[in-house]
Design an enzyme around this catalytic site. Structure first.
Site, mmCIF file in Angstrom:
data_model
loop_
_atom_site.group_PDB
_atom_site.id
_atom_site.type_symbol
_atom_site.label_atom_id
_atom_site.label_comp_id
_atom_site.label_asym_id
_atom_site.label_seq_id
_atom_site.Cartn_x
_atom_site.Cartn_y
_atom_site.Cartn_z
ATOM 1 C CE LYS A 147 -20.920 60.992 43.171
ATOM 2 N NZ LYS A 147 -20.384 61.535 44.447
ATOM 3 C CG ASP A 200 -18.776 58.394 44.980
ATOM 4 O OD1 ASP A 200 -18.965 59.326 45.780
ATOM 5 O OD2 ASP A 200 -19.478 57.358 44.991
HETATM 6 P P1 NDP Z 1 -14.530 53.215 48.420
HETATM 7 O O1 NDP Z 1 -14.742 52.539 47.127
HETATM 8 O O2 NDP Z 1 -13.160 53.666 48.778
HETATM 9 O O3 NDP Z 1 -15.043 52.294 49.611
HETATM 10 C C1 NDP Z 1 -16.365 51.879 49.681
HETATM 11 C C2 NDP Z 1 -16.515 50.950 50.871
HETATM 12 O O4 NDP Z 1 -17.894 50.718 51.074
HETATM 13 C C3 NDP Z 1 -15.868 49.598 50.652
HETATM 14 O O5 NDP Z 1 -15.431 49.074 51.890
HETATM 15 C C4 NDP Z 1 -17.014 48.763 50.098
HETATM 16 O O6 NDP Z 1 -16.903 47.383 50.342
HETATM 17 C C5 NDP Z 1 -18.191 49.335 50.866
HETATM 18 N N1 NDP Z 1 -19.404 49.226 50.042
HETATM 19 C C6 NDP Z 1 -19.645 49.828 48.860
HETATM 20 N N2 NDP Z 1 -20.842 49.472 48.372
HETATM 21 C C7 NDP Z 1 -21.347 48.610 49.262
HETATM 22 C C8 NDP Z 1 -22.552 47.882 49.345
HETATM 23 N N3 NDP Z 1 -23.477 47.984 48.376
HETATM 24 N N4 NDP Z 1 -22.747 47.097 50.440
HETATM 25 C C9 NDP Z 1 -21.796 46.998 51.410
HETATM 26 N N5 NDP Z 1 -20.631 47.663 51.388
HETATM 27 C C10 NDP Z 1 -20.418 48.448 50.341
HETATM 28 O O7 NDP Z 1 -15.548 54.451 48.437
HETATM 29 P P2 NDP Z 1 -15.514 55.772 49.315
HETATM 30 O O8 NDP Z 1 -14.977 55.490 50.665
HETATM 31 O O9 NDP Z 1 -14.900 56.834 48.496
HETATM 32 O O10 NDP Z 1 -17.067 56.131 49.405
HETATM 33 C C11 NDP Z 1 -17.895 55.661 50.477
HETATM 34 C C12 NDP Z 1 -19.117 56.553 50.586
HETATM 35 O O11 NDP Z 1 -18.699 57.907 50.839
HETATM 36 C C13 NDP Z 1 -20.004 56.644 49.347
HETATM 37 O O12 NDP Z 1 -21.336 56.840 49.754
HETATM 38 C C14 NDP Z 1 -19.507 57.918 48.654
HETATM 39 O O13 NDP Z 1 -20.498 58.477 47.812
HETATM 40 C C15 NDP Z 1 -19.256 58.793 49.863
HETATM 41 N N6 NDP Z 1 -18.362 59.922 49.668
HETATM 42 C C16 NDP Z 1 -17.094 59.761 49.171
HETATM 43 C C17 NDP Z 1 -16.266 60.850 49.031
HETATM 44 C C18 NDP Z 1 -14.851 60.722 48.582
HETATM 45 O O14 NDP Z 1 -14.131 61.738 48.598
HETATM 46 N N7 NDP Z 1 -14.367 59.544 48.214
HETATM 47 C C19 NDP Z 1 -16.725 62.213 49.348
HETATM 48 C C20 NDP Z 1 -18.045 62.257 49.962
HETATM 49 C C21 NDP Z 1 -18.814 61.154 50.074
HETATM 50 P P3 NDP Z 1 -16.204 46.410 49.249
HETATM 51 O O15 NDP Z 1 -14.759 46.812 49.237
HETATM 52 O O16 NDP Z 1 -16.445 45.034 49.746
HETATM 53 O O17 NDP Z 1 -16.904 46.721 47.966
HETATM 54 O O1 2IT Z 2 -19.695 62.699 47.135
HETATM 55 C C1 2IT Z 2 -18.720 63.485 47.032
HETATM 56 O O2 2IT Z 2 -18.742 64.611 47.553
HETATM 57 C C2 2IT Z 2 -17.531 63.014 46.313
HETATM 58 N N1 2IT Z 2 -17.504 61.865 45.885
HETATM 59 C C3 2IT Z 2 -16.384 63.952 46.090
HETATM 60 C C4 2IT Z 2 -16.656 64.872 44.943
HETATM 61 C C5 2IT Z 2 -15.489 65.733 44.507
HETATM 62 O O3 2IT Z 2 -15.668 66.391 43.466
HETATM 63 O O4 2IT Z 2 -14.451 65.776 45.154
#
Ligand code: NDP
Ligand code: 2IT
Length: 448
Positions: free
Chosen positions: A124, A164
């Site tokens: 990561k 992420d």
């Molecule tokens: P994005 O940046 O697309 O979206 C994040 C969302 O979460 C936004 O709405 C943001 O609000 C909110 N958020 C982030 N931090 C905070 C906080 N501290 N308090 C309140 N709201 C918060 O990220 P992702 O959707 O990609 O990721 C979301 C989660 O999913 C994370 O935990 C990530 O590790 C996990 N994940 C992502 C993957 C991927 O493929 N993208 C794969 C597997 C897991 P705001 O816009 O106001 O900041």
């Molecule tokens: O938390 C996760 O699994 C991710 N942010 C995606 C990682 C990836 O390599 O696609």
């Protein structure tokens, strides 16, 4: 050394890294039955080895913003384990990023990636750069500068970053451009690239869709289904909005999304048109609250979605967003399934509470593995230079999520963690993921 002694050692050494300690304890406390059945793991000190990353790379990022001002940020890549394949995992841009958060995410990623059954190690990375309020030029310059430092340490067979929080296809494409510029290599060094120059179809949707496919399997195991069920979702980013989309497509009713400013509640449910509007609004960095003026519903500033009645919750924003009080609200409000779209969105106490109340619970490393699984499919498409259709990848994703579900459920049963039909997916997923990595490490001897 026993597992409990190993936990004590991690707690003492890394007391200043609470998220990392939390993630380690969750795994450690559930793998005892596996450890007992495999004395070679103890002999080879597999657990003690896996809690220390292979290496952590830390660097400074100098860049110039749109106003011509010099900016300095910090960046890291935690290369945790390449036992099963090249280091693989996302990059997070958020002001809260530090080594504890990246180590917890990298540690989880080892077992998540193992669960997919695809050949990936765990890693990561990220930076304390805050994308909020930045211009597109700022983002581009920062991504270039970040990759200028990182390119020394990554490569298509070495370490393959992706998105992420704060990093999506736009940022990955900028980083890819800098890597290509510096190395003259057009290959699979990053996943989540734009479709048309190496990106895979379905990668954007994969995490949210995959979480809902996992949910479908969990519900089927209870002779239940998603049709007409009210779903509470947090976050309004990549994972949340695609989870909402798939819930809607399957006949469920997503009634909330949220962001760092508050929660949007729409009793009528989000449909495709509303979800498309939300995607556009967030892409343009505009307030979620504007939704109310267009479609109705209610905006709750500074509040989380767990106060509403619902059948299912899919927390998809960030770590530890659901605490014990929130877990009590979920139980009171009738929620029967909790699926972690985000990484570790429930505190340890919240998990204990909902499991005690027999709410079916899918941990992130199983439920949100769809994103990284499609990343692995992107890597293999890059290697053979042939691309699959949306439906072909979506079918693979469904199958992978079913396999993760079934293998975790089988392990829960095999190691006596299933009670009266209540499946312990936390134990099941940890056992399956840990076993695959541990067996590889034992086969290697004491290298790695
Ligand atoms: P994005 O940046 O697309 O979206 C994040 C969302 O979460 C936004 O709405 C943001 O609000 C909110 N958020 C982030 N931090 C905070 C906080 N501290 N308090 C309140 N709201 C918060 O990220 P992702 O959707 O990609 O990721 C979301 C989660 O999913 C994370 O935990 C990530 O590790 C996990 N994940 C992502 C993957 C991927 O493929 N993208 C794969 C597997 C897991 P705001 O816009 O106001 O900041
Ligand atoms: O938390 C996760 O699994 C991710 N942010 C995606 C990682 C990836 O390599 O696609």
């Amino acid at each position: 050394m026993s597992i409990s002694q190993a936990i004590e050692k991690v707690e003492a050494r890394y007391a200043h890294q609470p998220e990392f300690v939390q993630a380690v304890k969750e795994v450690a406390l559930t793998i005892a039955p596996l450890y007992d059945a495999h004395p070679e793991y103890k002999k080879n000190k597999i657990f003690e080895r896996l809690v220390e990353p292979d290496r952590i790379i830390a660097f400074r990022i100098n860049w110039e913003n749109d106003k011509g001002e010099v900016q300095v940020n910090r960046g890291w890549r935690v290369q945790f384990s390449n036992a099963l394949g090249p280091y693989k995992g996302g990059v997070r841009f958020h002001p809260s990023v530090n080594q504890s958060i990246l180590k917890f995410l990298g540690f989880e990623q080892i077992f998540k990636n193992a669960l997919t059954g695809l050949p990936m190690g765990g890693g990561k990375g990220g930076s304390d750069f805050d994308p909020k309020g930045k211009t597109d030029n700022d983002i581009r310059r920062f991504c270039y500068a970040f990759m200028r430092e990182l390119h020394h340490y990554v490569g298509k067979d070495v370490d393959v970053p992706a998105g992420d929080i704060g990093v999506g296809s736009r940022e990955v494409s900028y980083m890819f451009a800098m890597y290509k510029n510096l190395t003259h290599e057009h290959g699979g060094v990053l996943t989540g690239k734009g479709v048309g120059f190496g990106g895979s179809l379905v990668r954007t949707e994969a995490t949210g869709y995959g979480a809902v496919y996992f949910l479908e399997n969990m519900m089927a195991a209870q002779n239940d289904n998603i049709k007409g069920k009210k779903v509470l979702i947090s976050g309004a980013g990549n994972v949340s909005l695609h989870a909402a989309e798939k819930v809607f497509m399957l006949g469920g009713v997503p009634i909330t999304v949220s962001d760092s400013k508050g929660t949007l509640y729409d009793e009528a449910g989000l449909d495709q048109q509303k979800i498309d509007w939300l995607k556009k609004q967030k892409d343009q960095n505009k307030p979620l609250a504007d939704y109310v003026d267009v479609y109705g519903g209610e905006w709750f500033a500074e509040q989380k979605p767990w106060q509403f009645k619902g059948d299912i919750a899919i927390p998809s924003a960030t770590q530890n967003e659901v605490n014990e009080d929130d877990a009590k609200l979920l139980v009171e409000n009738g929620v029967k399934y909790v699926v972690e779209g985000a990484n570790m969105p429930l505190t340890a106490k919240a998990v204990d509470y909902i499991c005690l109340h027999r709410v079916h619970f899918a941990p992130g490393k199983a439920a949100n593995a769809g994103g990284v699984a499609v990343s692995a499919l992107e890597m293999s498409q890059n290697s053979v230079r042939q691309y699959k259709s949306f439906d072909q990848i979506d079918e693979r994703l469904k199958l992978i999520m079913k396999n993760i579900h079934d293998s975790a459920a089988d392990a829960s049963q095999k190691y006596n963690q299933t009670e009266d039909g209540y499946i312990d997916y936390v134990a099941g997923a940890n056992i399956v993921g840990f076993k695959r990595v541990a067996d590889a490490l034992c086969a290697y001897g004491i290298l790695n």
